[in-house]
Each structure stands twice: as structure tokens, then as C-alpha cells.
Design a protein around this motif. Structure first.
Motif, PDB file in Angstrom:
ATOM      1  N   TRP A  67       9.908  -1.385   2.720  1.00  0.00           N
ATOM      2  CA  TRP A  67      11.160  -1.402   3.501  1.00  0.00           C
ATOM      3  C   TRP A  67      11.211  -2.638   4.384  1.00  0.00           C
ATOM      4  CZ3 TRP A  67      11.161  -1.177   8.930  1.00  0.00           C
ATOM      5  CH2 TRP A  67      12.442  -1.252   9.508  1.00  0.00           C
ATOM      6  N   GLU A 110       9.855   4.535   5.953  1.00  0.00           N
ATOM      7  CA  GLU A 110       9.562   4.886   4.557  1.00  0.00           C
ATOM      8  C   GLU A 110      10.708   5.710   3.956  1.00  0.00           C
ATOM      9  OE1 GLU A 110       5.731   6.719   5.106  1.00  0.00           O
ATOM     10  OE2 GLU A 110       6.563   8.518   6.031  1.00  0.00           O
ATOM     11  N   HIS A 146      12.715   4.881   0.554  1.00  0.00           N
ATOM     12  CA  HIS A 146      12.951   5.883  -0.489  1.00  0.00           C
ATOM     13  C   HIS A 146      14.437   5.941  -0.842  1.00  0.00           C
ATOM     14  CE1 HIS A 146      11.143   9.959  -2.037  1.00  0.00           C
ATOM     15  NE2 HIS A 146      11.431   9.141  -3.009  1.00  0.00           N
ATOM     16  N   LEU A 175      11.928   9.658  -8.816  1.00  0.00           N
ATOM     17  CA  LEU A 175      12.118   9.520  -7.364  1.00  0.00           C
ATOM     18  C   LEU A 175      11.178  10.435  -6.579  1.00  0.00           C
ATOM     19  CD1 LEU A 175      16.008   9.105  -7.345  1.00  0.00           C
ATOM     20  CD2 LEU A 175      14.302   7.362  -6.725  1.00  0.00           C
ATOM     21  N   ALA A 176      10.844  11.588  -7.152  1.00  0.00           N
ATOM     22  CA  ALA A 176       9.859  12.470  -6.513  1.00  0.00           C
ATOM     23  C   ALA A 176       8.451  11.878  -6.651  1.00  0.00           C
ATOM     24  CB  ALA A 176       9.917  13.865  -7.132  1.00  0.00           C
ATOM     25  N   ARG A 230      -1.596   2.639  14.075  1.00  0.00           N
ATOM     26  CA  ARG A 230      -2.251   2.989  12.799  1.00  0.00           C
ATOM     27  C   ARG A 230      -2.010   1.860  11.816  1.00  0.00           C
ATOM     28  NH1 ARG A 230       1.940   4.102   9.425  1.00  0.00           N
ATOM     29  NH2 ARG A 230       3.844   4.852  10.407  1.00  0.00           N
ATOM     30  N   ALA A 256       4.942   2.091   1.413  1.00  0.00           N
ATOM     31  CA  ALA A 256       6.373   2.401   1.348  1.00  0.00           C
ATOM     32  C   ALA A 256       7.118   1.750   2.522  1.00  0.00           C
ATOM     33  CB  ALA A 256       6.595   3.914   1.346  1.00  0.00           C
ATOM     34  N   GLU A 257       6.586   1.932   3.732  1.00  0.00           N
ATOM     35  CA  GLU A 257       7.251   1.324   4.894  1.00  0.00           C
ATOM     36  C   GLU A 257       7.110  -0.201   4.869  1.00  0.00           C
ATOM     37  OE1 GLU A 257       5.356   3.539   8.013  1.00  0.00           O
ATOM     38  OE2 GLU A 257       3.442   2.509   7.775  1.00  0.00           O
ATOM     39  N   HIS A 258       5.983  -0.693   4.323  1.00  0.00           N
ATOM     40  CA  HIS A 258       5.810  -2.143   4.092  1.00  0.00           C
ATOM     41  C   HIS A 258       6.925  -2.664   3.176  1.00  0.00           C
ATOM     42  CE1 HIS A 258       3.902  -5.901   2.765  1.00  0.00           C
ATOM     43  NE2 HIS A 258       3.893  -5.459   1.522  1.00  0.00           N
ATOM     44  N   GLU A 313      -0.467   0.342   8.267  1.00  0.00           N
ATOM     45  CA  GLU A 313       0.823   0.448   7.575  1.00  0.00           C
ATOM     46  C   GLU A 313       0.635   1.047   6.179  1.00  0.00           C
ATOM     47  OE1 GLU A 313       4.106  -3.029   6.982  1.00  0.00           O
ATOM     48  OE2 GLU A 313       2.189  -3.374   6.010  1.00  0.00           O
ATOM     49  N   ASN A 314       1.623   1.831   5.706  1.00  0.00           N
ATOM     50  CA  ASN A 314       1.559   2.270   4.305  1.00  0.00           C
ATOM     51  C   ASN A 314       2.504   1.410   3.458  1.00  0.00           C
ATOM     52  OD1 ASN A 314       4.185   3.668   3.738  1.00  0.00           O
ATOM     53  ND2 ASN A 314       3.510   4.973   5.443  1.00  0.00           N
ATOM     54  N   LEU A 352       3.935   6.710  -2.723  1.00  0.00           N
ATOM     55  CA  LEU A 352       3.678   5.373  -2.161  1.00  0.00           C
ATOM     56  C   LEU A 352       3.543   5.437  -0.629  1.00  0.00           C
ATOM     57  CD1 LEU A 352       3.271   2.452  -3.161  1.00  0.00           C
ATOM     58  CD2 LEU A 352       5.674   2.015  -2.652  1.00  0.00           C
ATOM     59  N   LYS A 353       4.125   6.511  -0.034  1.00  0.00           N
ATOM     60  CA  LYS A 353       4.026   6.681   1.422  1.00  0.00           C
ATOM     61  C   LYS A 353       2.588   7.016   1.848  1.00  0.00           C
ATOM     62  CE  LYS A 353       8.755   8.495   1.271  1.00  0.00           C
ATOM     63  NZ  LYS A 353       9.588   9.741   1.252  1.00  0.00           N
ATOM     64  N   SER A 354       1.748   7.376   0.895  1.00  0.00           N
ATOM     65  CA  SER A 354       0.357   7.732   1.212  1.00  0.00           C
ATOM     66  C   SER A 354      -0.640   6.655   0.789  1.00  0.00           C
ATOM     67  CB  SER A 354       0.000   9.075   0.555  1.00  0.00           C
ATOM     68  OG  SER A 354       0.841  10.108   1.053  1.00  0.00           O
ATOM     69  N   ILE A 378       7.472   8.728  -6.860  1.00  0.00           N
ATOM     70  CA  ILE A 378       7.181   7.551  -6.032  1.00  0.00           C
ATOM     71  C   ILE A 378       7.063   7.880  -4.544  1.00  0.00           C
ATOM     72  CG2 ILE A 378       8.214   5.939  -7.689  1.00  0.00           C
ATOM     73  CD1 ILE A 378      10.624   5.672  -5.778  1.00  0.00           C
ATOM     74  N   ASP A 379       7.337   9.134  -4.157  1.00  0.00           N
ATOM     75  CA  ASP A 379       7.067   9.553  -2.781  1.00  0.00           C
ATOM     76  C   ASP A 379       5.609   9.280  -2.413  1.00  0.00           C
ATOM     77  OD1 ASP A 379       8.496  11.162  -0.529  1.00  0.00           O
ATOM     78  OD2 ASP A 379       6.515  12.095  -0.663  1.00  0.00           O
ATOM     79  N   ILE A 405       4.862  -0.187  -6.203  1.00  0.00           N
ATOM     80  CA  ILE A 405       4.822   1.177  -6.764  1.00  0.00           C
ATOM     81  C   ILE A 405       3.587   1.395  -7.650  1.00  0.00           C
ATOM     82  CG2 ILE A 405       6.022   2.685  -8.441  1.00  0.00           C
ATOM     83  CD1 ILE A 405       8.666   1.930  -7.059  1.00  0.00           C
TER      84      ILE A 405
END
Lengths: 196, 196
Positions: B46, A43, A47, B17-18, B37, B42-44, B39-40, B23-25, B20-21, B76
Motif C-alpha cells: 500500500w 493493509e 486489499h 482475494l481471500a 513493530r 501488505a501494508e508495504h 512492517e508487513n 500477505l498481511k502476515s 492473498i489476505d 504476493i
């Protein structure tokens, strides 16, 4: 024959894409803005790519597609070599060797020409000599800096790092690529330490 | 004056940019390959960008930089509107309206020209009419399909979904962009269900 070669090519690509799923389980030091947990490297890479998409207009010489490709792959070596915290101490030569071995194993899962291209992007980022790589490195410093200012100091507070140490550890990499970005980042750092 | 305008411009970008952090949650249904676990988003995102970087060579007409930009931003809107599971039921019109409102709020944090560009990318992905958007959508189906085959069926098993339902829900979007990708994905799906 051509069909089997194409199938093998695609299978190697899917094997690589399955392997790098492990980057989602490499945990970094920075906390999310909502402070719920620490960030993982997958993530974080997303970012950073967003930082590049938004901020690259600051310098028309930057090739944003190349910067994003570097940022998407720059941490993949951590799957084998782990994340080295900026405020920690580690054996730089041993880490560099572990990362090189990791790059060769993981990018080596890809078909030859792609393996070479990805290794080349990774080496370019690591060397930080081209304008694109320097900008990518600058963003890799700016993002955790921003997260720290938004989470009460984050890793700076945890590690008892002073304002001077922050400037020494983040400043040169950001300023070398973009004095304008460092000017703003420097002000955010000062605001944080002045308010403590 | 010019200096203050540039500073305001950069501040808006850093605010975005702050923001959209978050999206990691946003948690999706798919599990990581190591099954630790879910997937969230944000990492999806990526992972999808990496799919594009690796697989886009399959069609020389595809502009990989545009595909990656779409994939980096496509989820997003979930920061406000949530993730709608592929095997769930939801009010499509209400969801579309919620996502449009989310896009306008979140991309609206950016300076005007970037807001317009990001909204345009998001709309292009959503409409799935251009070759680049269709390829991006195909990857957004292929990635969870691959994760499911690597995690004992994942969301298919959890939702009691049949092989025919999987083909109906993932197939058309992938095949429309790339028959070769669907041919391989179809074989992985069949292998999974045949082994159960």
C-alpha cells in the motif's frame, strides 16, 4: 531558484509519504483470515485496491485507475479521525467534521496541485455519487463481508448482528453499484447464517 | 450455463482475494516510522502504491496505473516464498524458482485471462527492463531507505551496514530510473550517517 523549488516540492512529497506511515497503526474491527489479529487500515487499503484490480472488469464503465486511487487514499483521514466501526454508534456530523479537518491537514502536506487532486478524490469517494466512487464504496463493504464469512462471522458474531442487519448495512451500497456482486455476497451471508 | 460460468468466474476471483489476505502476515525487516513493530508486506505494498501516486509525476513517460498494478502484486509471491532481506544472503536461483512456483500457484487461482495478465505484470516487475518496472523497483528501494532514515538507521544499524554499502545496494536501482530521486535519497543517507 528552479532547483530549490523542485527540491522543496520533493521534500513536501516525502514528508507526506512519511506521515501516512501512521495508517499502518490504525486498527480496524475485521480480523485477518488466519484470525491472528485485527486488520489495520493500511493493509485494508491494499486489499481493497486488489479487489478493484480483480473485480472492476464486472462493469466496463468503471475507470479502475481512478477507483484504485480513491481506495488507496480513502482511509488516510483515520490517522487523525480514527476508524468508525460499521456496527458501532457515532455522531455522524462530528465525525464528518473531524475527517474534513484531517483531510485538510494531511493532504495539505503535499504541494498545492496534488493536495487539491487528493482532496478531490477523497471528497468524490465520500460523496459516493459517481460510478467510480460507488464501486469503490461497494468494495469497501464487500471486503469486510468476505473476511467475516471466512472467520466464523467475525464482527457480526462479536456484535450479535443478525442476517437481516447484515443485509441492511452492507447490501444497499454493494447492490447500487453491482447487483451481480451483491447476489454473490448475499449468498455468502446466507450460507454463513444458515450454518450457525 | 452462462450464469454458472459467470458464477464460477466470480468465485475464483473471491478465492484469490481471500488467499492473498495471507500477505498481511508476511513480516519484512523495516520498522514502522513510530518504531512499534516491523512492517508487513501488505501494508508495504500500500505504501509503495502511494509513493507511485505521489512521485510518478517526476517522469511524464511513466504510466502510473501500470506502476501501481505492479506494486500492488509484486510481493504476493512472498506468501509462499517468504521475504528475502536486502542485507541478507540467500541462494538467488533457488529463490527465483520458489517465487516462480508461487506466482503460478497463487495467480493460477484466478480465471485464465487474469492469471496471464497478473503473471505478466509480475514478470515485468521482476525483469526491470521497462520504464514502468524500473520506476516501480526504484520505489521499492526508496521506501525502506526513507523508513531507515526515519528510525535511527533501522536495518542499516541492525546489520552494521556502512554508508558505502547503502549507496551500493539502493543507489543503482533508484538512479537508473530517476537521478533526481536518487540525488535527494543520497542526501538523506548522507545526513543519517554524518549525524551518527
Amino acid at each position: 531558484m528552479a532547483h530549490h523549488m523542485a527540491e522543496d516540492h520533493l521534500n513536501r512529497q516525502l514528508t507526506f509519504l512519511a506521515e501516512i506511515d501512521a495508517l499502518k497503526s490504525v486498527v480496524r474491527q475485521s480480523r485477518l483470515v488466519n484470525r491472528s489479529r485485527r486488520e489495520n487500515s493500511a493493509e485494508h487499503s491494499w486489499h481493497l485496491a486488489m479487489f478493484a484490480l480483480v473485480l472492476s472488469e464486472i462493469d466496463p464503465a468503471i475507470d479502475v485507475a481512478r477507483v484504485i486511487a480513491m481506495l488507496l487514499i480513502h482511509d488516510i483521514v483515520e490517522i487523525d479521525a480514527g476508524d468508525a466501526p460499521i456496527h458501532g454508534t457515532h455522531d455522524a456530523a462530528a465525525l464528518a467534521q473531524a475527517e474534513r479537518t484531517a483531510a485538510e491537514r494531511i493532504f495539505g502536506l503535499l504541494p498545492g496541485p496534488q493536495r487539491d487532486r487528493f482532496l478531490s478524490f477523497w471528497s468524490e469517494f465520500d460523496a459516493a455519487e459517481t460510478a467510480d466512487a460507488r464501486f469503490a464504496k461497494a468494495l469497501d463493504r464487500l471486503q469486510p463481508l468476505l473476511l467475516n464469512t471466512l472467520t466464523g462471522g467475525g464482527t457480526w458474531t462479536e456484535n450479535g448482528v443478525t442476517e437481516e442487519q447484515v443485509c441492511a448495512r452492507y447490501g444497499p451500497t454493494i447492490e447500487r453499484s453491482s447487483p451481480a456482486l451483491w447476489s454473490r455476497a448475499r449468498a455468502l451471508v446466507h450460507q454463513h447464517f444458515a450454518a450457525r
